[in-house]
Write a protein that holds these residues in place. Sequence first.
Motif, PDB file in Angstrom:
ATOM      1  N   LYS A 129       0.839  -1.199   0.000  1.00  0.00           N
ATOM      2  CA  LYS A 129       0.000   0.000   0.000  1.00  0.00           C
ATOM      3  C   LYS A 129       0.876   1.252   0.000  1.00  0.00           C
ATOM      4  CE  LYS A 129      -4.158   1.975   0.645  1.00  0.00           C
ATOM      5  NZ  LYS A 129      -3.651   3.315   0.398  1.00  0.00           N
ATOM      6  N   THR A 130       1.934   1.245   0.853  1.00  0.00           N
ATOM      7  CA  THR A 130       2.825   2.404   0.900  1.00  0.00           C
ATOM      8  C   THR A 130       3.431   2.657  -0.471  1.00  0.00           C
ATOM      9  OG1 THR A 130       3.452   1.516   3.046  1.00  0.00           O
ATOM     10  CG2 THR A 130       4.610   3.469   2.299  1.00  0.00           C
ATOM     11  N   ILE A 131       3.880   1.568  -1.116  1.00  0.00           N
ATOM     12  CA  ILE A 131       4.486   1.731  -2.440  1.00  0.00           C
ATOM     13  C   ILE A 131       3.472   2.305  -3.401  1.00  0.00           C
ATOM     14  CG2 ILE A 131       5.405   0.513  -4.431  1.00  0.00           C
ATOM     15  CD1 ILE A 131       6.780  -1.370  -2.689  1.00  0.00           C
ATOM     16  N   GLN A 132       2.241   1.799  -3.325  1.00  0.00           N
ATOM     17  CA  GLN A 132       1.213   2.283  -4.240  1.00  0.00           C
ATOM     18  C   GLN A 132       0.997   3.777  -4.060  1.00  0.00           C
ATOM     19  OE1 GLN A 132      -2.503   0.342  -3.702  1.00  0.00           O
ATOM     20  NE2 GLN A 132      -2.999   0.373  -5.870  1.00  0.00           N
ATOM     21  N   ASP A 133       0.932   4.216  -2.778  1.00  0.00           N
ATOM     22  CA  ASP A 133       0.730   5.646  -2.532  1.00  0.00           C
ATOM     23  C   ASP A 133       1.868   6.464  -3.123  1.00  0.00           C
ATOM     24  OD1 ASP A 133      -0.686   5.126   0.784  1.00  0.00           O
ATOM     25  OD2 ASP A 133      -1.578   5.124  -1.223  1.00  0.00           O
ATOM     26  N   THR A 134       3.115   5.997  -2.888  1.00  0.00           N
ATOM     27  CA  THR A 134       4.265   6.725  -3.431  1.00  0.00           C
ATOM     28  C   THR A 134       4.194   6.777  -4.945  1.00  0.00           C
ATOM     29  OG1 THR A 134       5.465   5.631  -1.651  1.00  0.00           O
ATOM     30  CG2 THR A 134       6.740   6.984  -3.153  1.00  0.00           C
ATOM     31  N   VAL A 135       3.817   5.652  -5.558  1.00  0.00           N
ATOM     32  CA  VAL A 135       3.729   5.618  -7.020  1.00  0.00           C
ATOM     33  C   VAL A 135       2.726   6.653  -7.505  1.00  0.00           C
ATOM     34  CG1 VAL A 135       2.857   4.256  -8.934  1.00  0.00           C
ATOM     35  CG2 VAL A 135       4.489   3.254  -7.397  1.00  0.00           C
ATOM     36  N   GLU A 136       1.561   6.725  -6.818  1.00  0.00           N
ATOM     37  CA  GLU A 136       0.551   7.696  -7.265  1.00  0.00           C
ATOM     38  C   GLU A 136       1.072   9.114  -7.160  1.00  0.00           C
ATOM     39  OE1 GLU A 136      -3.008   6.850  -5.105  1.00  0.00           O
ATOM     40  OE2 GLU A 136      -3.200   4.878  -6.045  1.00  0.00           O
ATOM     41  N   GLN A 137       1.783   9.414  -6.033  1.00  0.00           N
ATOM     42  CA  GLN A 137       2.359  10.743  -5.861  1.00  0.00           C
ATOM     43  C   GLN A 137       3.301  11.073  -7.011  1.00  0.00           C
ATOM     44  OE1 GLN A 137       4.623  11.115  -2.347  1.00  0.00           O
ATOM     45  NE2 GLN A 137       2.927  11.804  -1.106  1.00  0.00           N
ATOM     46  N   LYS A 138       4.209  10.123  -7.284  1.00  0.00           N
ATOM     47  CA  LYS A 138       5.216  10.384  -8.314  1.00  0.00           C
ATOM     48  C   LYS A 138       4.573  10.531  -9.676  1.00  0.00           C
ATOM     49  CE  LYS A 138       9.271   8.963  -6.019  1.00  0.00           C
ATOM     50  NZ  LYS A 138      10.080  10.118  -5.779  1.00  0.00           N
ATOM     51  N   GLN A 139       3.515   9.746  -9.922  1.00  0.00           N
ATOM     52  CA  GLN A 139       2.857   9.865 -11.216  1.00  0.00           C
ATOM     53  C   GLN A 139       2.238  11.234 -11.367  1.00  0.00           C
ATOM     54  OE1 GLN A 139       0.279   6.455 -11.210  1.00  0.00           O
ATOM     55  NE2 GLN A 139       1.550   5.388 -12.703  1.00  0.00           N
ATOM     56  N   ALA A 140       1.668  11.772 -10.270  1.00  0.00           N
ATOM     57  CA  ALA A 140       1.093  13.112 -10.327  1.00  0.00           C
ATOM     58  C   ALA A 140       2.179  14.133 -10.631  1.00  0.00           C
ATOM     59  CB  ALA A 140       0.399  13.447  -9.006  1.00  0.00           C
ATOM     60  N   SER A 141       3.336  14.032  -9.933  1.00  0.00           N
ATOM     61  CA  SER A 141       4.440  14.955 -10.209  1.00  0.00           C
ATOM     62  C   SER A 141       4.871  14.838 -11.661  1.00  0.00           C
ATOM     63  CB  SER A 141       5.663  14.645  -9.339  1.00  0.00           C
ATOM     64  OG  SER A 141       5.297  14.461  -8.028  1.00  0.00           O
ATOM     65  N   TYR A 142       4.927  13.582 -12.143  1.00  0.00           N
ATOM     66  CA  TYR A 142       5.373  13.327 -13.516  1.00  0.00           C
ATOM     67  C   TYR A 142       4.451  14.015 -14.508  1.00  0.00           C
ATOM     68  CZ  TYR A 142       7.070  10.531 -17.473  1.00  0.00           C
ATOM     69  OH  TYR A 142       7.599  10.118 -18.660  1.00  0.00           O
ATOM     70  N   ARG A 143       3.140  13.871 -14.254  1.00  0.00           N
ATOM     71  CA  ARG A 143       2.195  14.498 -15.183  1.00  0.00           C
ATOM     72  C   ARG A 143       2.372  16.009 -15.158  1.00  0.00           C
ATOM     73  NH1 ARG A 143      -1.565  10.221 -13.646  1.00  0.00           N
ATOM     74  NH2 ARG A 143      -2.118  11.440 -11.811  1.00  0.00           N
ATOM     75  N   GLY A 144       2.511  16.589 -13.948  1.00  0.00           N
ATOM     76  CA  GLY A 144       2.724  18.026 -13.839  1.00  0.00           C
ATOM     77  C   GLY A 144       3.966  18.446 -14.597  1.00  0.00           C
ATOM     78  N   LEU A 145       5.045  17.643 -14.433  1.00  0.00           N
ATOM     79  CA  LEU A 145       6.305  17.943 -15.103  1.00  0.00           C
ATOM     80  C   LEU A 145       6.114  17.958 -16.612  1.00  0.00           C
ATOM     81  CD1 LEU A 145       9.406  18.224 -14.747  1.00  0.00           C
ATOM     82  CD2 LEU A 145       9.543  15.803 -15.080  1.00  0.00           C
ATOM     83  N   LEU A 146       5.397  16.956 -17.129  1.00  0.00           N
ATOM     84  CA  LEU A 146       5.180  16.884 -18.567  1.00  0.00           C
ATOM     85  C   LEU A 146       4.449  18.130 -19.062  1.00  0.00           C
ATOM     86  CD1 LEU A 146       4.182  13.183 -19.300  1.00  0.00           C
ATOM     87  CD2 LEU A 146       6.275  14.356 -19.887  1.00  0.00           C
TER      88      LEU A 146
END
Lengths: 176, 121
Positions: A129-146
């Motif tokens: 679950k912790t990994i999943q949460d981190t993944v979601e956070q990073k994906q959001a940052s990634y989308r913002g970055l793009l």
Amino acid sequence: MSSASTTAANANNGKTQTINLEDLPLAQLQKIKAQLEEELNGLTGAFSQMKQAQAAFRECKGCIDALTPESLDKTIMIPLTNSLYVPGKLSNIENVVVDVGTGYYVEKSKDDAISYYDAKIEYVQNNAKTIQDTVEQKQASYRGLLEIMQYKLTQQQQQQKQQQGAGKQAATDSRA
Amino acid sequence: MSAEQRKALEAQTMALQSVQSEIATLVGNRQKLESQLQENELVDKEFKILDDSARVYKMIGPVLVLQEKAEAGANVEKRLEFIRDEISRADQRIEQLTKDQEKKSVEIFKLQMELQGVNKA
């Protein structure tokens, strides 16, 4: 110049710095994008490992459940090597030997073993679950970055068009 | 003059790269140590909640050998201490090398600026 400062920035990876992404040049943004992609790959790999571990523990539980009183004295095949088995008889349906890690094994009763595996399954579930949460956070940052990169790219292209337009203007002016 | 500077720049860049690869190896080792630490901590916890009557086996080669619970527990705790020491040593070394890396980057930057200055003049 940028190579030296990027190397220094990469060395500080362990410390969290709040950097305003919009202020960074496109080249820096590309480096961060590559870094985020790598992190996301690593995290998704870890996540699938967690799921596999969970499945393995569930299977162990299933095996323990197969040790019923009826299976006492039943013939079982015992592996001596990967391709050599000997027949044996199931003599102990009360206790099992559980791998607890680092080469240690503990003999436990069936119930203790089942609760051990339940605890492991929950532990792995929490980690997943912790990994999943981190993944979601990073994906959001990634989308913002793009988005920011796309914006900068269009800005750059517009600037280039303007410069070309101004160049042509100067050429026509000098001719006139 | 600028040939000397170029050589100095090359030497410093190679030095920087070797420091960087050393740091990468150390960081990888540290992560391995970290996962070993976690595994041993799990075993330690497990031993602590065990009855004294429970039987503990250690896998030596292909054989499970019966061990005293106390002995196995002590073994794991010693291992834990050892791993923690290794981790703190690795951390210190990584910190050292990171500072070294930053110093070298700054020097390379200075050399590059000098080189550009000489070329312009």
